[in-house]
Design an enzyme around this catalytic site. Sequence first.
Site, PDB file in Angstrom:
ATOM      1  N   GLY A 214     -92.507  44.056  37.337  1.00  0.00           N
ATOM      2  CA  GLY A 214     -92.257  44.371  35.979  1.00  0.00           C
ATOM      3  C   GLY A 214     -92.608  45.767  35.606  1.00  0.00           C
ATOM      4  O   GLY A 214     -92.037  46.389  34.991  1.00  0.00           O
TER       5      GLY A 214
ATOM      6  N   ASP B  81     -89.336  40.803  32.438  1.00  0.00           N
ATOM      7  CA  ASP B  81     -88.083  39.837  32.371  1.00  0.00           C
ATOM      8  C   ASP B  81     -88.285  38.688  31.704  1.00  0.00           C
ATOM      9  O   ASP B  81     -89.600  38.138  31.505  1.00  0.00           O
ATOM     10  CB  ASP B  81     -87.793  39.636  34.013  1.00  0.00           C
ATOM     11  CG  ASP B  81     -88.844  38.704  34.623  1.00  0.00           C
ATOM     12  OD1 ASP B  81     -90.076  39.102  34.300  1.00  0.00           O
ATOM     13  OD2 ASP B  81     -88.468  37.691  35.317  1.00  0.00           O
TER      14      ASP B  81
ATOM     15  N   ARG C  12     -84.451  42.861  32.576  1.00  0.00           N
ATOM     16  CA  ARG C  12     -85.349  43.962  33.182  1.00  0.00           C
ATOM     17  C   ARG C  12     -84.679  45.640  33.149  1.00  0.00           C
ATOM     18  O   ARG C  12     -85.345  46.471  32.825  1.00  0.00           O
ATOM     19  CB  ARG C  12     -85.658  43.907  34.927  1.00  0.00           C
ATOM     20  CG  ARG C  12     -86.438  42.717  35.096  1.00  0.00           C
ATOM     21  CD  ARG C  12     -86.952  42.732  36.481  1.00  0.00           C
ATOM     22  NE  ARG C  12     -87.607  41.568  37.054  1.00  0.00           N
ATOM     23  CZ  ARG C  12     -88.681  41.447  37.039  1.00  0.00           C
ATOM     24  NH1 ARG C  12     -89.608  41.962  36.203  1.00  0.00           N
ATOM     25  NH2 ARG C  12     -89.055  40.297  37.429  1.00  0.00           N
TER      26      ARG C  12
ATOM     27  N   THR D  51    -104.706  38.506  36.067  1.00  0.00           N
ATOM     28  CA  THR D  51    -104.159  39.303  36.979  1.00  0.00           C
ATOM     29  C   THR D  51    -104.915  40.859  37.490  1.00  0.00           C
ATOM     30  O   THR D  51    -105.252  41.134  38.584  1.00  0.00           O
ATOM     31  CB  THR D  51    -102.598  39.879  36.706  1.00  0.00           C
ATOM     32  OG1 THR D  51    -102.117  38.672  36.292  1.00  0.00           O
ATOM     33  CG2 THR D  51    -101.911  40.346  38.043  1.00  0.00           C
TER      34      THR D  51
ATOM     35  N   GLU E  63     -99.537  48.748  35.659  1.00  0.00           N
ATOM     36  CA  GLU E  63     -99.391  47.676  35.296  1.00  0.00           C
ATOM     37  C   GLU E  63     -98.118  47.668  34.048  1.00  0.00           C
ATOM     38  O   GLU E  63     -98.249  48.419  33.219  1.00  0.00           O
ATOM     39  CB  GLU E  63    -100.482  46.661  35.071  1.00  0.00           C
ATOM     40  CG  GLU E  63    -100.106  45.250  34.392  1.00  0.00           C
ATOM     41  CD  GLU E  63     -99.529  44.359  35.529  1.00  0.00           C
ATOM     42  OE1 GLU E  63     -98.562  44.890  35.755  1.00  0.00           O
ATOM     43  OE2 GLU E  63    -100.152  43.332  35.653  1.00  0.00           O
ATOM     44  N   ASP E  64     -97.351  46.443  33.976  1.00  0.00           N
ATOM     45  CA  ASP E  64     -96.156  46.537  32.670  1.00  0.00           C
ATOM     46  C   ASP E  64     -97.055  45.964  31.582  1.00  0.00           C
ATOM     47  O   ASP E  64     -97.003  46.655  30.843  1.00  0.00           O
ATOM     48  CB  ASP E  64     -95.219  45.619  33.145  1.00  0.00           C
ATOM     49  CG  ASP E  64     -95.510  44.273  33.587  1.00  0.00           C
ATOM     50  OD1 ASP E  64     -96.832  43.871  33.879  1.00  0.00           O
ATOM     51  OD2 ASP E  64     -94.547  43.288  33.791  1.00  0.00           O
TER      52      ASP E  64
ATOM     53  N   PHE F 151     -93.256  37.013  23.252  1.00  0.00           N
ATOM     54  CA  PHE F 151     -93.054  37.313  24.760  1.00  0.00           C
ATOM     55  C   PHE F 151     -91.911  38.527  24.647  1.00  0.00           C
ATOM     56  O   PHE F 151     -90.912  38.590  24.180  1.00  0.00           O
ATOM     57  CB  PHE F 151     -92.223  36.155  25.017  1.00  0.00           C
ATOM     58  CG  PHE F 151     -91.970  36.303  26.794  1.00  0.00           C
ATOM     59  CD1 PHE F 151     -93.018  36.025  27.569  1.00  0.00           C
ATOM     60  CD2 PHE F 151     -90.950  36.758  27.461  1.00  0.00           C
ATOM     61  CE1 PHE F 151     -93.079  35.980  28.863  1.00  0.00           C
ATOM     62  CE2 PHE F 151     -90.928  36.680  28.815  1.00  0.00           C
ATOM     63  CZ  PHE F 151     -91.933  36.279  29.563  1.00  0.00           C
TER      64      PHE F 151
ATOM     65  N   LYS G  73    -101.739  43.412  25.646  1.00  0.00           N
ATOM     66  CA  LYS G  73    -101.562  42.126  24.670  1.00  0.00           C
ATOM     67  C   LYS G  73    -102.628  41.391  24.390  1.00  0.00           C
ATOM     68  O   LYS G  73    -103.249  40.741  25.332  1.00  0.00           O
ATOM     69  CB  LYS G  73    -100.474  41.236  25.144  1.00  0.00           C
ATOM     70  CG  LYS G  73     -99.917  40.010  24.159  1.00  0.00           C
ATOM     71  CD  LYS G  73     -99.050  38.923  24.693  1.00  0.00           C
ATOM     72  CE  LYS G  73     -97.937  39.311  25.389  1.00  0.00           C
ATOM     73  NZ  LYS G  73     -97.181  38.058  25.832  1.00  0.00           N
TER      74      LYS G  73
ATOM     75  N   ASP H  64    -102.080  40.584  29.696  1.00  0.00           N
ATOM     76  CA  ASP H  64    -102.196  39.242  28.841  1.00  0.00           C
ATOM     77  C   ASP H  64    -103.550  38.848  28.700  1.00  0.00           C
ATOM     78  O   ASP H  64    -104.368  39.304  28.048  1.00  0.00           O
ATOM     79  CB  ASP H  64    -100.876  38.916  29.096  1.00  0.00           C
ATOM     80  CG  ASP H  64    -100.573  37.481  28.187  1.00  0.00           C
ATOM     81  OD1 ASP H  64    -101.171  37.324  27.123  1.00  0.00           O
ATOM     82  OD2 ASP H  64    -100.020  36.414  28.562  1.00  0.00           O
ATOM     83  N   THR H  65    -103.593  38.078  29.746  1.00  0.00           N
ATOM     84  CA  THR H  65    -105.027  37.358  29.670  1.00  0.00           C
ATOM     85  C   THR H  65    -106.081  38.077  30.423  1.00  0.00           C
ATOM     86  O   THR H  65    -107.331  37.942  30.446  1.00  0.00           O
ATOM     87  CB  THR H  65    -104.860  35.849  30.659  1.00  0.00           C
ATOM     88  OG1 THR H  65    -104.436  36.280  32.234  1.00  0.00           O
ATOM     89  CG2 THR H  65    -104.034  34.981  29.825  1.00  0.00           C
ATOM     90  N   GLY H  66    -105.551  39.085  31.427  1.00  0.00           N
ATOM     91  CA  GLY H  66    -106.493  39.732  32.059  1.00  0.00           C
ATOM     92  C   GLY H  66    -106.766  39.477  33.547  1.00  0.00           C
ATOM     93  O   GLY H  66    -107.474  39.918  34.306  1.00  0.00           O
TER      94      GLY H  66
END
Length: 173
Positions: A42, A157, A163, A105, A97-98, A150, A129, A101-103
């Site tokens: 991403g 993607d 992408r 990763t 990073e792209d 989203f 986000k 979200d939740t954190g």
Amino acid sequence: MQHTLKEVFSAQEIQERVKNLGKEISQIYKDEPLVLICVLKGAFLFFSDLVRAIDCPHEIDFVRLASYGSSDTSSHSIAFTKDIEINVEDKHVLIVEDIVDTGLTMEFLLKQLSVRKAKSVKIATLLSKKARREKAIPIDFVGFYIQDGFLVGYGLDYAEKYRYLPNICEVEL
Ligand code: 5GP
């Protein structure tokens, strides 16, 4: 199937923001040893524009991560499918990073890199986000804050589509 896409950030807005992020990052690291790590797939377009906007010397490397199970913290696991190849000992590391979200990763990657004796590990994300954040990870450089929805384009993607778009759009699912 083609989706309905609504533009959220234009190509010009993105290019301007990335140039400014590059300046900010250059001022922080100056001539310190620096490795930029791109989180595939991403972040690939963001990364390629960002490295050209940073005018201090640096090395580059790539990781790819896979997540298994549901997004629920207890049953979610993340693993490398491609690790870095550069030795980061005594160098500053900037993860690119792209979208955070939740954190989960970024929490995984921070933990993995912190045992490799880097001088520091920071995060630059194109998008943050907040609505679904579970882990209060420190993010040092943020391109844009978004609420929810989203997003696709500029590397992001939906089932490997979109992408290549130069702008960022919300998919109407
Ligand atoms: P986290 O572990 O922070 O929940 O997940 C971050 C990853 O989820 C991102 O690197 C990205 O691959 C994916 N992701 C989260 N939100 C979006 C989104 O709006 N669009 C796309 N294309 N991917 C997303």
